[in-house]
Scaffold this motif. Structure first.
Motif, PDB file in Angstrom:
ATOM      1  N   ALA A   1     -17.876  64.822  -7.804  1.00 11.87           N
ATOM      2  CA  ALA A   1     -16.624  64.780  -8.559  1.00 11.87           C
ATOM      3  C   ALA A   1     -16.304  63.413  -9.165  1.00 11.87           C
ATOM      4  O   ALA A   1     -15.923  63.342 -10.342  1.00 11.87           O
ATOM      5  CB  ALA A   1     -15.469  65.245  -7.674  1.00 11.87           C
ATOM      6  N   PRO A   2     -16.447  62.300  -8.435  1.00  6.20           N
ATOM      7  CA  PRO A   2     -16.078  61.010  -9.029  1.00  6.20           C
ATOM      8  C   PRO A   2     -16.925  60.617 -10.234  1.00  6.20           C
ATOM      9  O   PRO A   2     -16.488  59.820 -11.066  1.00  6.20           O
ATOM     10  CB  PRO A   2     -16.282  60.019  -7.871  1.00  6.20           C
ATOM     11  CG  PRO A   2     -16.261  60.840  -6.644  1.00  6.20           C
ATOM     12  CD  PRO A   2     -16.835  62.157  -7.024  1.00  6.20           C
ATOM     13  N   LYS A   3     -18.129  61.149 -10.320  1.00  7.19           N
ATOM     14  CA  LYS A   3     -19.034  60.785 -11.410  1.00  7.19           C
ATOM     15  C   LYS A   3     -19.551  62.026 -12.147  1.00  7.19           C
ATOM     16  O   LYS A   3     -20.685  62.032 -12.646  1.00  7.19           O
ATOM     17  CB  LYS A   3     -20.212  59.974 -10.857  1.00  7.19           C
ATOM     18  CG  LYS A   3     -19.813  58.659 -10.212  1.00  7.19           C
ATOM     19  CD  LYS A   3     -21.029  57.901  -9.714  1.00  7.19           C
ATOM     20  CE  LYS A   3     -20.650  56.560  -9.108  1.00  7.19           C
ATOM     21  NZ  LYS A   3     -20.098  55.618 -10.095  1.00  7.19           N
TER      22      LYS A   3
ATOM     23  N   THR B   1     -21.367  50.435 -30.000  1.00  9.65           N
ATOM     24  CA  THR B   1     -20.058  50.674 -30.607  1.00  9.65           C
ATOM     25  C   THR B   1     -19.443  51.998 -30.157  1.00  9.65           C
ATOM     26  O   THR B   1     -18.292  52.289 -30.494  1.00  9.65           O
ATOM     27  CB  THR B   1     -20.172  50.695 -32.145  1.00  9.65           C
ATOM     28  OG1 THR B   1     -21.008  51.799 -32.540  1.00  9.65           O
ATOM     29  CG2 THR B   1     -20.783  49.398 -32.659  1.00  9.65           C
ATOM     30  N   LEU B   2     -20.181  52.791 -29.401  1.00  2.53           N
ATOM     31  CA  LEU B   2     -19.679  54.083 -28.952  1.00  2.53           C
ATOM     32  C   LEU B   2     -18.661  53.910 -27.832  1.00  2.53           C
ATOM     33  O   LEU B   2     -18.740  52.974 -27.039  1.00  2.53           O
ATOM     34  CB  LEU B   2     -20.831  54.957 -28.451  1.00  2.53           C
ATOM     35  CG  LEU B   2     -21.908  55.317 -29.475  1.00  2.53           C
ATOM     36  CD1 LEU B   2     -23.051  56.066 -28.786  1.00  2.53           C
ATOM     37  CD2 LEU B   2     -21.331  56.153 -30.600  1.00  2.53           C
ATOM     38  N   GLN B   3     -17.714  54.821 -27.773  1.00  3.14           N
ATOM     39  CA  GLN B   3     -16.768  54.826 -26.664  1.00  3.14           C
ATOM     40  C   GLN B   3     -17.506  55.035 -25.347  1.00  3.14           C
ATOM     41  O   GLN B   3     -18.456  55.822 -25.284  1.00  3.14           O
ATOM     42  CB  GLN B   3     -15.747  55.963 -26.838  1.00  3.14           C
ATOM     43  CG  GLN B   3     -14.752  55.775 -27.957  1.00  3.14           C
ATOM     44  CD  GLN B   3     -13.781  56.944 -28.019  1.00  3.14           C
ATOM     45  OE1 GLN B   3     -14.191  58.099 -27.938  1.00  3.14           O
ATOM     46  NE2 GLN B   3     -12.502  56.653 -28.153  1.00  3.14           N
ATOM     47  N   ASN B   4     -17.061  54.345 -24.311  1.00  2.00           N
ATOM     48  CA  ASN B   4     -17.686  54.524 -22.998  1.00  2.00           C
ATOM     49  C   ASN B   4     -16.953  55.639 -22.262  1.00  2.00           C
ATOM     50  O   ASN B   4     -16.112  55.405 -21.388  1.00  2.00           O
ATOM     51  CB  ASN B   4     -17.638  53.219 -22.199  1.00  2.00           C
ATOM     52  CG  ASN B   4     -18.554  53.271 -20.984  1.00  2.00           C
ATOM     53  OD1 ASN B   4     -18.876  54.351 -20.483  1.00  2.00           O
ATOM     54  ND2 ASN B   4     -18.969  52.112 -20.518  1.00  2.00           N
ATOM     55  N   THR B   5     -17.278  56.861 -22.637  1.00  2.00           N
ATOM     56  CA  THR B   5     -16.610  58.032 -22.070  1.00  2.00           C
ATOM     57  C   THR B   5     -16.895  58.172 -20.587  1.00  2.00           C
ATOM     58  O   THR B   5     -16.044  58.640 -19.815  1.00  2.00           O
ATOM     59  CB  THR B   5     -17.055  59.296 -22.821  1.00  2.00           C
ATOM     60  OG1 THR B   5     -16.966  59.068 -24.224  1.00  2.00           O
ATOM     61  CG2 THR B   5     -16.180  60.481 -22.466  1.00  2.00           C
ATOM     62  N   GLU B   6     -18.085  57.786 -20.192  1.00  2.00           N
ATOM     63  CA  GLU B   6     -18.460  57.880 -18.788  1.00  2.00           C
ATOM     64  C   GLU B   6     -17.535  57.029 -17.923  1.00  2.00           C
ATOM     65  O   GLU B   6     -17.008  57.480 -16.896  1.00  2.00           O
ATOM     66  CB  GLU B   6     -19.910  57.427 -18.621  1.00  2.00           C
ATOM     67  CG  GLU B   6     -20.470  57.624 -17.237  1.00  2.00           C
ATOM     68  CD  GLU B   6     -21.961  57.304 -17.182  1.00  2.00           C
ATOM     69  OE1 GLU B   6     -22.463  57.069 -16.061  1.00  2.00           O
ATOM     70  OE2 GLU B   6     -22.621  57.295 -18.248  1.00  2.00           O
ATOM     71  N   ALA B   7     -17.307  55.781 -18.354  1.00  2.00           N
ATOM     72  CA  ALA B   7     -16.418  54.884 -17.613  1.00  2.00           C
ATOM     73  C   ALA B   7     -14.979  55.392 -17.662  1.00  2.00           C
ATOM     74  O   ALA B   7     -14.228  55.258 -16.690  1.00  2.00           O
ATOM     75  CB  ALA B   7     -16.496  53.470 -18.185  1.00  2.00           C
ATOM     76  N   ALA B   8     -14.597  55.984 -18.797  1.00  2.00           N
ATOM     77  CA  ALA B   8     -13.232  56.495 -18.942  1.00  2.00           C
ATOM     78  C   ALA B   8     -12.974  57.613 -17.943  1.00  2.00           C
ATOM     79  O   ALA B   8     -11.895  57.685 -17.331  1.00  2.00           O
ATOM     80  CB  ALA B   8     -13.013  56.997 -20.367  1.00  2.00           C
TER      81      ALA B   8
ATOM     82  N   GLU C   1     -14.509  58.100 -15.025  1.00  2.00           N
ATOM     83  CA  GLU C   1     -14.484  57.547 -13.668  1.00  2.00           C
ATOM     84  C   GLU C   1     -13.192  56.771 -13.398  1.00  2.00           C
ATOM     85  O   GLU C   1     -12.652  56.814 -12.293  1.00  2.00           O
ATOM     86  CB  GLU C   1     -15.712  56.666 -13.459  1.00  2.00           C
ATOM     87  CG  GLU C   1     -17.005  57.476 -13.460  1.00  2.00           C
ATOM     88  CD  GLU C   1     -18.254  56.606 -13.421  1.00  2.00           C
ATOM     89  OE1 GLU C   1     -18.123  55.380 -13.165  1.00  2.00           O
ATOM     90  OE2 GLU C   1     -19.361  57.141 -13.638  1.00  2.00           O
ATOM     91  N   GLU C   2     -12.697  56.081 -14.425  1.00  2.00           N
ATOM     92  CA  GLU C   2     -11.429  55.355 -14.277  1.00  2.00           C
ATOM     93  C   GLU C   2     -10.273  56.329 -14.077  1.00  2.00           C
ATOM     94  O   GLU C   2      -9.398  56.109 -13.231  1.00  2.00           O
ATOM     95  CB  GLU C   2     -11.194  54.496 -15.519  1.00  2.00           C
ATOM     96  CG  GLU C   2      -9.909  53.685 -15.482  1.00  2.00           C
ATOM     97  CD  GLU C   2      -9.680  52.896 -16.766  1.00  2.00           C
ATOM     98  OE1 GLU C   2      -8.491  52.664 -17.115  1.00  2.00           O
ATOM     99  OE2 GLU C   2     -10.673  52.531 -17.423  1.00  2.00           O
ATOM    100  N   ALA C   3     -10.286  57.404 -14.857  1.00  2.00           N
ATOM    101  CA  ALA C   3      -9.223  58.400 -14.722  1.00  2.00           C
ATOM    102  C   ALA C   3      -9.284  59.057 -13.349  1.00  2.00           C
ATOM    103  O   ALA C   3      -8.242  59.280 -12.712  1.00  2.00           O
ATOM    104  CB  ALA C   3      -9.356  59.451 -15.821  1.00  2.00           C
ATOM    105  N   TYR C   4     -10.473  59.350 -12.888  1.00  2.00           N
ATOM    106  CA  TYR C   4     -10.633  59.964 -11.558  1.00  2.00           C
ATOM    107  C   TYR C   4     -10.051  59.054 -10.481  1.00  2.00           C
ATOM    108  O   TYR C   4      -9.326  59.515  -9.589  1.00  2.00           O
ATOM    109  CB  TYR C   4     -12.108  60.238 -11.280  1.00  2.00           C
ATOM    110  CG  TYR C   4     -12.362  60.807  -9.909  1.00  2.00           C
ATOM    111  CD1 TYR C   4     -12.378  62.186  -9.696  1.00  2.00           C
ATOM    112  CD2 TYR C   4     -12.562  59.967  -8.801  1.00  2.00           C
ATOM    113  CE1 TYR C   4     -12.592  62.708  -8.430  1.00  2.00           C
ATOM    114  CE2 TYR C   4     -12.759  60.490  -7.532  1.00  2.00           C
ATOM    115  CZ  TYR C   4     -12.778  61.849  -7.345  1.00  2.00           C
ATOM    116  OH  TYR C   4     -12.981  62.365  -6.087  1.00  2.00           O
TER     117      TYR C   4
END
Length: 353
Positions: free
Chosen positions: A150-152, A298-305, A307-310
């Protein structure tokens, strides 16, 4: 040494047996096979001649001094032993089928010396199945439980998509690999897996472009050769061949239409379908130019976003304002809606005041 003659029967093409009864004869020789029937004072025994061919032999009963029966449980255990370790990304239904096979073995051979080993296999499969049912996944040879996944979840799913891409590409299944790349790009554009596999996808596209270009260069000669071949046939053969060609073309056209309707970008190609070959060539050239010039930094780091939201949503004492803000921020990134939905489900029913 006595020779036991083969019966004058055509060989039977069958898969090789794993084992068979063993017959020890008076002259000291041994024969492995299965008694099919008796014929007077003889046994009619089926033997394995080659890996794919079986035949029958006639052996006098009086010449058999010892018969050791095949251990069916050992033969069948070999099949269920191959069920573990279960492959990556095994589905719930696949686990259930595998477990049922092991359970059947245990019931069929309650006194087998391999029963304990079979039980261990069954327990392993059932444990992994339980993890799958609660949201876990097996990946890279390891069962990842839901609590760890879940966290990742976003990054892990991106890695799974990239794994499918590499598996197809490494096997030379270029069209299938490019379809997996399209999925990776559509759902996981902001993942590290996407950035790490961009060059690999470019290599696949260049390989596919070279193949398509080669097929196109020989198109006219190929069509001419087929036409010459048809003209050299007698009338009836030519009519049948032309009809077969037409049926193949119609089936191919229908397949391409289904692929388009399903939203598949990279279509199945046919060496006689010039329109689709030309379209593939143009698409590949366009995609190669686009990816070559793409700066993934230049792409958004959706992966980090994700995990941060989680982390914000699930931390102890998370307040409603924090939870709402975390989900709102996650919506601003390019991730499929299902990950937003998962984040919302993770939010506590009663946030801290």
């Amino acid at each position: 040494m006595k020779t036991y003659r083969l019966l004058p029967l055509l060989p039977v093409l069958l898969a090789a047996s794993a084992s068979a009864d063993s017959f020890e004869l008076k002259d000291g020789s041994k024969i492995e096979g299965t008694i099919l029937r008796t014929d007077g004072s003889d046994y009619i025994i089926e033997v394995q001649v080659t890996k794919s061919i079986k035949d029958e032999r006639r052996i006098p009963k009086a010449d058999v001094v010892k018969q050791v029966a095949e251990q069916k449980d050992q033969t069948e255990f070999a099949a269920i032993a191959a069920l573990v370790p279960a492959p990556d990304l095994y589905s719930e239904s696949e686990y259930e089928v595998a477990s049922a096979k092991v359970q059947s073995f245990i019931k069929k051979h309650p006194n087998s010396p391999r029963k304990k080993d079979a039980q261990k296999i069954y327990d392993t499969l059932e444990t992994e199945l339980a993890a799958i049912k609660t949201g876990g996944v097996k990946f890279e040879g390891r069962m990842i439980p839901a609590s760890e996944r879940a966290p990742k979840a976003y990054g892990l799913d991106a890695s799974i998509a990239a794994s499918n891409l590499k598996k197809a590409g490494d096997k030379g299944e270029v069209v299938s690999a490019l379809r997996e790349w399209t999925k990776l790009e559509k759902d996981f554009l902001g993942s590290s897996a996407y950035r790490d596999n961009k060059d690999y996808a470019l290599t696949l596209m260049k390989t596919h472009l070279a193949n398509v270009t080669s097929v196109l260069s020989g198109y006219d000669a190929r069509v001419k050769a087929r036409q010459t071949g048809l003209q050299g046939m007698d009338q009836s053969d030519r009519v049948r061949s032309e009809q077969a060609i037409q049926e193949e073309q119609s089936a191919y056209a229908a397949r391409v239409e289904r692929e388009k309707a399903d939203g598949i970008k990279w279509h199945t190609l046919d060496p006689f379908a010039k329109k689709e070959l030309d379209e593939a060539k143009r698409s590949l050239e366009t995609e190669i130019r686009r990816l070559t010039s793409l700066d993934t930094s230049t792409l958004q780091n959706t992966e980090a976003a994700y995990e941060e939201a989680y982390a914000s949503i699930t931390k102890a004492g998370a307040k409603k304002q924090e939870i709402d803000a975390a989900i709102s921020k996650a919506r601003g990134f390019n991730m499929p809606q299902k990950y937003i939905d998962e984040l919302q489900k993770l939010a506590p029913a009663t946030p801290a005041p």
